[in-house]
Design a protein around this motif. Structure first.
Motif, PDB file in Angstrom:
ATOM      1  N   GLU A   1       0.817  -1.215   0.000  1.00 30.03           N
ATOM      2  CA  GLU A   1       0.000   0.000   0.000  1.00 30.03           C
ATOM      3  C   GLU A   1       0.853   1.269   0.000  1.00 30.03           C
ATOM      4  OE1 GLU A   1      -3.391   0.419  -0.264  1.00 30.03           O
ATOM      5  OE2 GLU A   1      -3.048  -1.635  -0.938  1.00 30.03           O
ATOM      6  N   ARG A   2       1.986   1.130   0.679  1.00 29.80           N
ATOM      7  CA  ARG A   2       2.862   2.303   0.749  1.00 29.80           C
ATOM      8  C   ARG A   2       3.189   2.812  -0.647  1.00 29.80           C
ATOM      9  NH1 ARG A   2       7.873   0.409   3.572  1.00 29.80           N
ATOM     10  NH2 ARG A   2       7.137  -1.633   2.966  1.00 29.80           N
ATOM     11  N   ALA A   3       3.230   1.884  -1.557  1.00 31.49           N
ATOM     12  CA  ALA A   3       3.560   2.257  -2.926  1.00 31.49           C
ATOM     13  C   ALA A   3       2.550   3.248  -3.477  1.00 31.49           C
ATOM     14  CB  ALA A   3       3.608   1.012  -3.796  1.00 31.49           C
TER      15      ALA A   3
ATOM     16  N   THR B   1       3.601  -3.642  -9.267  1.00 31.48           N
ATOM     17  CA  THR B   1       2.442  -3.016  -8.642  1.00 31.48           C
ATOM     18  C   THR B   1       1.798  -2.031  -9.606  1.00 31.48           C
ATOM     19  OG1 THR B   1       3.917  -1.387  -7.691  1.00 31.48           O
ATOM     20  CG2 THR B   1       3.343  -3.229  -6.299  1.00 31.48           C
ATOM     21  N   PHE B   2       0.569  -1.798  -9.400  1.00 31.99           N
ATOM     22  CA  PHE B   2      -0.161  -0.756 -10.144  1.00 31.99           C
ATOM     23  C   PHE B   2      -0.270  -0.987 -11.641  1.00 31.99           C
ATOM     24  CE2 PHE B   2       1.474   1.456  -6.434  1.00 31.99           C
ATOM     25  CZ  PHE B   2       0.262   1.710  -5.854  1.00 31.99           C
ATOM     26  N   LYS B   3      -0.166  -2.252 -12.005  1.00 35.16           N
ATOM     27  CA  LYS B   3      -0.231  -2.541 -13.430  1.00 35.16           C
ATOM     28  C   LYS B   3      -1.560  -2.063 -14.028  1.00 35.16           C
ATOM     29  CE  LYS B   3       0.787  -6.820 -14.451  1.00 35.16           C
ATOM     30  NZ  LYS B   3       1.538  -8.039 -14.649  1.00 35.16           N
TER      31      LYS B   3
ATOM     32  N   GLU C   1      -4.800   1.766 -17.581  1.00 30.60           N
ATOM     33  CA  GLU C   1      -5.875   2.699 -17.937  1.00 30.60           C
ATOM     34  C   GLU C   1      -5.394   3.807 -18.872  1.00 30.60           C
ATOM     35  OE1 GLU C   1      -7.612   4.252 -14.355  1.00 30.60           O
ATOM     36  OE2 GLU C   1      -7.951   2.201 -13.614  1.00 30.60           O
ATOM     37  N   SER C   2      -4.148   4.240 -18.644  1.00 25.49           N
ATOM     38  CA  SER C   2      -3.643   5.306 -19.515  1.00 25.49           C
ATOM     39  C   SER C   2      -2.842   4.734 -20.683  1.00 25.49           C
ATOM     40  CB  SER C   2      -2.790   6.277 -18.702  1.00 25.49           C
ATOM     41  OG  SER C   2      -1.811   5.575 -17.992  1.00 25.49           O
ATOM     42  N   GLY C   3      -2.880   3.414 -20.806  1.00 23.19           N
ATOM     43  CA  GLY C   3      -2.209   2.788 -21.943  1.00 23.19           C
ATOM     44  C   GLY C   3      -0.732   2.504 -21.714  1.00 23.19           C
ATOM     45  N   VAL C   4      -0.275   2.799 -20.484  1.00 24.52           N
ATOM     46  CA  VAL C   4       1.133   2.547 -20.180  1.00 24.52           C
ATOM     47  C   VAL C   4       1.350   1.065 -19.916  1.00 24.52           C
ATOM     48  CG1 VAL C   4       2.965   2.972 -18.480  1.00 24.52           C
ATOM     49  CG2 VAL C   4       1.483   4.854 -19.231  1.00 24.52           C
ATOM     50  N   ILE C   5       2.369   0.508 -20.487  1.00 21.05           N
ATOM     51  CA  ILE C   5       2.735  -0.872 -20.173  1.00 21.05           C
ATOM     52  C   ILE C   5       3.971  -0.825 -19.292  1.00 21.05           C
ATOM     53  CG2 ILE C   5       3.405  -3.126 -21.096  1.00 21.05           C
ATOM     54  CD1 ILE C   5       2.213  -2.171 -23.815  1.00 21.05           C
ATOM     55  N   PHE C   6       3.869  -1.429 -18.122  1.00 25.84           N
ATOM     56  CA  PHE C   6       5.019  -1.521 -17.224  1.00 25.84           C
ATOM     57  C   PHE C   6       4.997  -2.923 -16.653  1.00 25.84           C
ATOM     58  CE2 PHE C   6       6.726  -0.430 -12.775  1.00 25.84           C
ATOM     59  CZ  PHE C   6       8.027  -0.672 -13.163  1.00 25.84           C
TER      60      PHE C   6
END
Lengths: 249, 482
Positions: free
Chosen positions: B119-121, B140-142, B147-152
């Motif tokens: 969660e700290r992230a 995390t937060f994939k 949603e914004s189209g970012v792939i990480f």
């Protein structure tokens, strides 16, 4: 406050610089140490502040009854000794007021006082800077970084006014100052004169003493105090030159 | 009052804080490298054929070349047959679906490292990918990024999900023929991070990867690829640590960045691999190739690095300024202590017109460490009105360390302006005495002076990283010089 120097002998690299210097400074007093170049004036200032590179071969220095020579430089600072440097040092990238806040808080911590917070500190330094006629921008520049000679000296007195020492040793604070800067610096010192603070003014010229009136004037020559007098001694020196005292005529 | 020597030793005596080992069952290949090992890695990762073939080509090329010897670094020969080229925490082989599936011991490890994986992230607004030995364990937060189209995602996942992007971009910035370590990495890389920022998107949060070498006798060969499409913007952070071990471990990473028209990439590193002990035993050999290709006009890349760890650092994050008006920046703080050696710097290749580059390098050496800045500024004939400014400062603590500067300039266009400034200074007795006279302890004084020295670089780091970097520097140099 009581500083007591007795028969102090100090060498640098095997050469004896101070050769039996004795001096007592009581609280509230202003002493001027005058002397020709190479007489040991700056050595005395450095010894009091604890600079390395000097060897004390005999004699004692006590400060409020404690052996000063055994204390680290920062311990001496916490105990109330301040040295105004002849050549203040630049510390690039370190914010002037950040530096001073760390110094003040180190001392407060030693005295078991709470750390000063950012707002109080800002108020304090702004007031002190104003008295020293320093522009606010000074506070956010690197410590002495790119300062002119006069600005550096003014910054020393400004730091002194924030740190409120009990013994201030000012090493040639007047050298390299024009007359306006000299007045500002002298006013800064005079404002800090008080019964619980003593000054040791180390100077080559008596000019400074036109603005800061000392209680005692000592002449340092060849590592020893050769003459002690009142304010008038400085004027005699000015008139007759150091040969007058060093040759004993 | 002659305390200088003692104090230097105190600095040197500061212990490495990330030297714990995590006890996790791991799938580790026996040491050695050959085509079967490469096939094994590729198979384990279920890679498409093009990738296997690329690995094999890289490997065959690697066998024909030798380690570079031009750097000012000395180390015992590396036995490439004595390194294991694949180590995965066992459970990760079953690919955790979410953080809940990740071995709690791994999470604990990251906790100890202070990585905001949970969660700290979110509070910190940082998306984290964590690479443990050879495998990426959690991103995390994939979904938020998607949603914004970012792939990480982990590199190996990108190979499965977006093979066309990998095929299009992999090796186009750092070809496998580039250098010895890049060739080795191309043959055996196991994981890393993949970032894709689509056209016009400003990545909504800082992206961050933490690398950790845990297993003994393993090498870590990660591969990072960041693609910033036209008009996009991303800030990416990486941090690295490793346990204390007596033997040297090899880390040979490749980072490729592609910035298209008007795109901007900010890449920050805090490298704190285990540096070895006071006698120079153990520590990571860090041979890294990092490069950004500013392909589009007006694109910009900014490398900021704080290099505090590793026994040996060989690293030159570079910029190919191909697009007109493209901008390359390199801000570096490198700290070497004890017997650490670093040969680091940058290459700025000006190809497009009106390209600009700035290089600010701050090197700090203590103990018996040796450090070199090595930088190339190359102005191609096509680079009308190119500008470069290089400033390279070295700070020495004590008198047994060394700082060296090797600036190279090749200017093929007369309209270029190239400036180079260099200074070397010692933390002077004067500076320390001045601080101490004002009441600062020797340790605080050194920290203050060093941090002041590094200020121009630290202010380029994202806030949280700047704090971390400053603390890391203080730990690395605790005790100071007299």
């Amino acid at each position: 406050m009581k500083l007591d120097i007795r028969n102090l002998h100090v060498s640098v690299g095997g050469t004896e610089i101070l050769k039996g210097l004795s001096l007592e400074v009581g609280t509230g007093e202003v002493h001027a140490i005058m002397g020709p170049n190479g007489s040991g004036k700056s050595t005395l200032a450095h010894i009091l502040a604890g600079r390395s590179g000097y060897e004390v071969t005999s004699g004692t220095v006590t400060y409020n009854g404690e052996n000063l020579l055994e204390m680290e430089p920062e311990q001496r600072a916490w105990a109330g000794i301040f040295l105004g440097f002849q050549y203040p040092i630049e510390i690039p990238g370190v914010n002037n007021s950040y530096f001073l806040k760390a110094a003040l808080n180190a001392k407060r911590k030693y005295l078991q006082q709470p750390e000063i917070d950012a707002i109080q500190f800002l108020k304090l330094v702004k007031e002190k800077a104003r008295l020293m006629k320093m522009d606010q921008s000074f506070l956010n520049r690197g410590v002495n970084e790119g300062f002119s000679g006069g600005e550096k000296k003014r910054n020393e007195i400004f730091q002194m006014s924030v740190l409120e020492p009990t013994l201030a040793v000012l090493d040639e604070t007047d050298s390299g100052l024009d007359i306006d800067a000299l007045k500002t610096v002298a006013e800064g010192v005079n404002r800090l004169r008080s019964d619980d603070r003593a000054f040791l003014l180390i100077t080559h010229y008596q000019r400074l003493l036109d603005y800061i009136q000392p209680d005692f004037v000592h002449v340092l020559a060849d590592g020893r105090i050769v003459r002690t007098g009142g304010r008038e001694l400085a004027l005699d020196l000015e008139a007759q030159g150091y040969d007058w005292v060093t040759t004993g005529t | 009052m002659a305390t200088e020597q003692k104090n230097i030793e105190q600095i040197v005596g500061e212990k490495y804080r990330h030297g714990f080992v995590t006890d996790i069952e791991a799938d580790t290949l026996p040491p050695g490298i050959n085509e079967d090992v490469i096939r094994f890695i590729s198979d384990k990762k279920k890679e498409p054929e093009f990738l296997l073939n690329w690995r094999l080509k890289s490997f065959r090329h690697w066998q024909t070349i030798r380690e570079p010897d031009w750097a000012k670094l000395h180390h015992a020969p590396i036995d490439y047959q004595d390194i294991s080229y694949f180590s995965a925490p066992k459970q990760a082989a079953d690919a955790p679906k979410s953080l809940d599936d990740v071995d709690p011991k791994l999470l604990e490890t990251y906790d100890k490292l202070g990585i905001p994986l949970h969660e700290r992230a979110r509070l910190a607004g940082v998306a984290v990918d964590a690479v443990f030995d050879s495998v990426s364990v959690a991103t995390t937060f994939k979904s938020k990024l998607a949603e914004s189209g970012v792939i990480f995602c982990p590199f190996s996942e990108a190979v499965q999900e977006h093979p066309e992007l990998i095929e299009q971009y992999l090796g186009t910035v750092v070809p496998y023929r580039d250098n010895f370590f890049a060739a080795l990495n191309s043959a055996v890389f196991t994981d890393g991070s993949f970032v894709f920022i689509p056209k016009g998107v400003r990545c909504p949060m800082e992206l961050s990867t933490y690398f950790r070498i845990n297993e003994a006798k393993t090498g870590q060969f990660e591969r990072t690829l960041i693609i910033a499409e036209e008009g996009s913007h991303v800030s990416y952070l990486e941090g690295c640590t490793a346990p204390m071990r007596d033997e040297n471990q090899l880390h040979a990473a490749v980072v490729e960045l592609v910035a298209l028209k008007d795109a901007e990439i900010k890449y920050s590193t805090v490298q704190n691999w285990y540096p070895g002990d006071e006698q120079g035993r153990g520590g990571i050999y860090n041979f890294v190739t990092k490069r950004c290709d500013c392909r589009g006009a007006n694109s910009k890349v900014s490398w900021t690095q704080v290099e505090a760890g590793s026994a040996i650092t060989w690293k030159y994050p570079s910029c190919i300024l191909r697009g007109d008006n493209s901008v390359g920046e390199f801000y570096s703080v490198a700290v070497t202590n004890n017997l650490q050696q670093a040969d680091t710097g940058t290459k700025m290749l000006h190809i497009g017109a009106n390209t600009r580059s700035t290089v600010i390098s701050k090197g700090i050496s203590a103990g018996r460490a040796q450090q070199s800045y090595r930088g190339l500024i190359k102005i191609f004939p096509t680079a009308e009105n190119a500008r470069n400014y290089t400033q390279c400062d070295s700070l020495l603590l004590g008198d047994q360390c060394g700082a060296h500067t090797f600036p190279y300039m090749e200017v093929k266009n007369p309209s270029a302006i190239v400036e180079h400034e260099a200074t070397t200074s010692k933390i002077g007795d004067d500076q320390l005495f001045y601080c101490r006279q004002r009441g600062l302890s020797e340790e605080d004084a050194v920290n203050m002076i060093v941090n002041g020295f590094c200020k121009e670089v630290f202010r380029e780091l994202p806030m949280e990283f700047a704090v971390e970097a400053q603390a890391l520097l203080n730990v690395s140099l605790e005790g100071a010089v007299g």
